[in-house]
Motif scaffolding. Structure first.
Motif, PDB file in Angstrom:
ATOM      1  N   ALA A   1       0.753  -1.270  -0.242  1.00  0.00           N
ATOM      2  CA  ALA A   1       0.191   0.030  -0.041  1.00  0.00           C
ATOM      3  C   ALA A   1       0.952   1.278  -0.011  1.00  0.00           C
ATOM      4  CB  ALA A   1      -0.915   0.045   1.145  1.00  0.00           C
TER       5      ALA A   1
ATOM      6  N   THR B   1      -3.197   0.505  -3.626  1.00  0.00           N
ATOM      7  CA  THR B   1      -2.639  -0.719  -3.570  1.00  0.00           C
ATOM      8  C   THR B   1      -1.764  -0.823  -4.912  1.00  0.00           C
ATOM      9  OG1 THR B   1      -4.508  -1.960  -2.536  1.00  0.00           O
ATOM     10  CG2 THR B   1      -2.965  -3.320  -3.791  1.00  0.00           C
TER      11      THR B   1
ATOM     12  N   SER C   1       2.024   4.827   0.835  1.00  0.00           N
ATOM     13  CA  SER C   1       1.598   5.674   2.309  1.00  0.00           C
ATOM     14  C   SER C   1       2.465   6.916   2.032  1.00  0.00           C
ATOM     15  CB  SER C   1       1.951   5.071   3.497  1.00  0.00           C
ATOM     16  OG  SER C   1       3.180   4.613   3.607  1.00  0.00           O
TER      17      SER C   1
ATOM     18  N   GLY D   1      -2.808   4.932   0.594  1.00  0.00           N
ATOM     19  CA  GLY D   1      -3.624   3.777   0.591  1.00  0.00           C
ATOM     20  C   GLY D   1      -3.895   3.055  -0.731  1.00  0.00           C
TER      21      GLY D   1
END
Length: 528
Positions: A73, A312, A75, A310
């Motif tokens: 993910a 993917t 971030s 967030g």
């Protein structure tokens, strides 16, 4: 009329007669030519039938890219949780989702009335303590004067010594009361200062420059900070630089190094490829259902801001990239001849061929060393001796020539690591591990034999040449090896090659093969 007949007879007798053996020779030539043509077509048809019994693929040159697949993910590199150090009712919320804030900017307020009242109370207590201090100072002053008077009178024996002692005790007591009054003032000032700090904390300010990712508070909500600080906002410091934390399987983590290139995609932009780089390989392993993974941090440039926290990321870490190398399809390395074909194919060469053609690789190593004439002569002599020794072993049983007894296909010799067919997978272990592995003791014995055979040559090398020689020999000895089956004039021929990197479809090979060779990938009639 009678005179003409003799002349005719004489004319016939002068004609040459054809010899019978010339006719027989001509017939024989025609028959032999027909037989040769027939044999040619018969041999060609048999060769075509033999070749048609196998499916083949060409050895070709190309690039091989080995990558490890994983997901993670996106971030922000630095995310700050902004909480409240005090309890109270939120009166104002001055920042919302996605708002850009600067360091020190007010983003929320908590009702300050409780702490204002505490400050007023503390101020009154400080004033009271100061009044008590003034009283203690007056008492001390009177006690000092009384003690001085009685001390003088006691010296002249006008009062009893006990009266002077009582005056001294009263003075000391007044001093203690003064010190207590001063301490009380300091205590009340400190308590008031705490209330003032809490009053300042009713104003929630942004600790960094960034973007508000989350807001978990509403005006009128009461926050309680008795046990832990409640998180009111989450601020990402800089979204132009982001990171991905990938979980890499323990089987692949040894190939991952900082600085390696990473390609990834996100579902929001399926047709766009993004790039990053491995920044850190963390040592904190995670055990999930007996599967060990390690976190790998990938740094990502997000200057255009299209990547959001967030998302993917489907990432591939490029662990190896080989350009313009000889390669074969992995089907060729998986092929094994049938029992009927195994006896005909036999062991792969024996001697040096069974070892992947080390004798053929050494001249390339020597070329890298840039030898002078004397060094080249010593090398050529040692190489010739090695080839003669290897040639003398070609008559040895198949069990000692690199293949099993009875002429069956040889065991694939691998130097450890993943076999062909794997290497391109992600966090799974779908790679085919071909054959056994050469033990460390066996590799050491082979290196010792090389040192003995080429000892005199190695002694003439300088430090840089010797280091390069030792590294190249170690690489040759420990290289993974596997058998291939070339189709030569319609007949299979077994060879052992060194196996390099594999991307799951292609595998790098070197040794007794060249570009354009037909390599058997399966049995039965089929298209090449």
């Amino acid at each position: 009329m009678s005179a003409a007949k003799p002349s005719t007879a004489t004319h016939k007798s002068l004609r040459p007669r054809k010899s019978p053996w010339l006719k027989r020779a001509a017939i024989a030539v025609v028959v032999l030519a027909a037989a040769g043509i027939g044999w040619h077509y018969y041999s060609k048809r048999n060769a075509e039938e033999a070749a048609g019994a196998y499916r083949t693929a060409k050895v070709e040159r190309g690039d091989i890219r080995v990558a490890i697949s994983a997901t993670g993910a996106l971030s922000a590199i630095s995310t700050v949780d902004v909480g409240s150090q005090i309890s109270g009712q939120v009166t104002e919320v001055l920042a919302d989702f996605n708002d850009r804030v600067t360091k020190g900017q007010v983003i929320a307020r908590i009702d300050p009335s409780t702490y204002e009242a505490q400050i007023a109370q503390g101020t009154a207590q400080v004033n009271n303590a100061r009044a008590s201090l003034a009283t203690a100072q007056a008492t001390l002053h009177n006690a000092e004067l009384d003690f001085q008077r009685k001390s003088e009178l006691a010296k002249n024996q006008l009062v009893a010594r006990s009266d002077a002692d009582l005056a001294r005790a009263a003075r000391d007591q007044a001093r203690a009361q003064l010190a207590g009054a001063q301490a009380q003032i300091n205590q009340q000032i400190a308590s008031t200062q705490t209330s003032r700090l809490n009053l300042q904390r009713t104003v929630i300010r942004a600790p960094v420059d960034g973007v508000v990712l989350t807001r978990t508070v509403e005006p009128g909500q009461t926050v309680a900070a008795s046990l832990q600080s409640p998180v009111l906002f989450q601020i990402a410091e800089d979204l132009s630089k982001m990171e991905i934390v990938l979980a890499i399987d323990e089987a692949d983590i040894g190939q991952v190094k900082p600085g390696q290139s990473v390609n990834f995609s996100v579902d929001s932009f399926p047709d766009r490829k993004f790039r990053g780089a491995v920044q850190q390989v963390r040592l904190s392993a995670t055990n999930t259902s007996n599967v060990i993974t390690y976190p790998v941090v990938v740094s990502v440039d997000n200057a255009d801001g299209v990547l959001l926290p967030g998302m993917t990321a489907n990432a591939e870490i490029e662990v190896s990239h080989r350009d313009n190398v000889l390669r074969v399809g992995n089907a060729a390395l998986r092929y094994k001849p049938s029992d009927d074909d195994a006896a005909a194919v036999g062991a792969p060469g024996g001697g040096g061929a069974a070892r992947g053609g080390l004798g053929n690789d050494l001249p390339a190593v020597a070329d890298k060393l840039k030898l002078d004439a004397s060094q080249r002569a010593l090398f050529d002599a040692a190489l010739e001796q090695m080839k003669q020794r290897m040639a003398s072993r070609t008559a040895a049983p198949a069990s000692t020539a690199g293949g099993p007894a009875g002429g069956g296909p040889p065991t694939i010799i691998m130097g450890g690591g993943r076999g062909p067919g794997g290497g391109g997978g992600g966090n799974n272990r779908s790679g085919n591990r071909a054959g056994g592995a050469v033990s460390g003791a066996a590799r050491q014995r082979m290196q010792e034999r090389f040192k003995q055979q080429f000892g005199a040559f190695r002694a003439t090398l300088n430090d840089d040449q010797r280091k390069l020689w030792d590294n190249e020999i170690a690489a040759l000895v420990s290289a993974r090896r596997a058998p291939l089956y070339k189709l030569v004039k319609g007949e299979p021929q077994a060879v052992v090659v060194r196996v390099g990197v594999s991307d799951g479809s292609w595998t790098e090979v070197s040794g007794n093969v060249k570009e354009g060779d037909d390599i058997i990938v399966g049995s039965g009639r089929g298209a090449k």
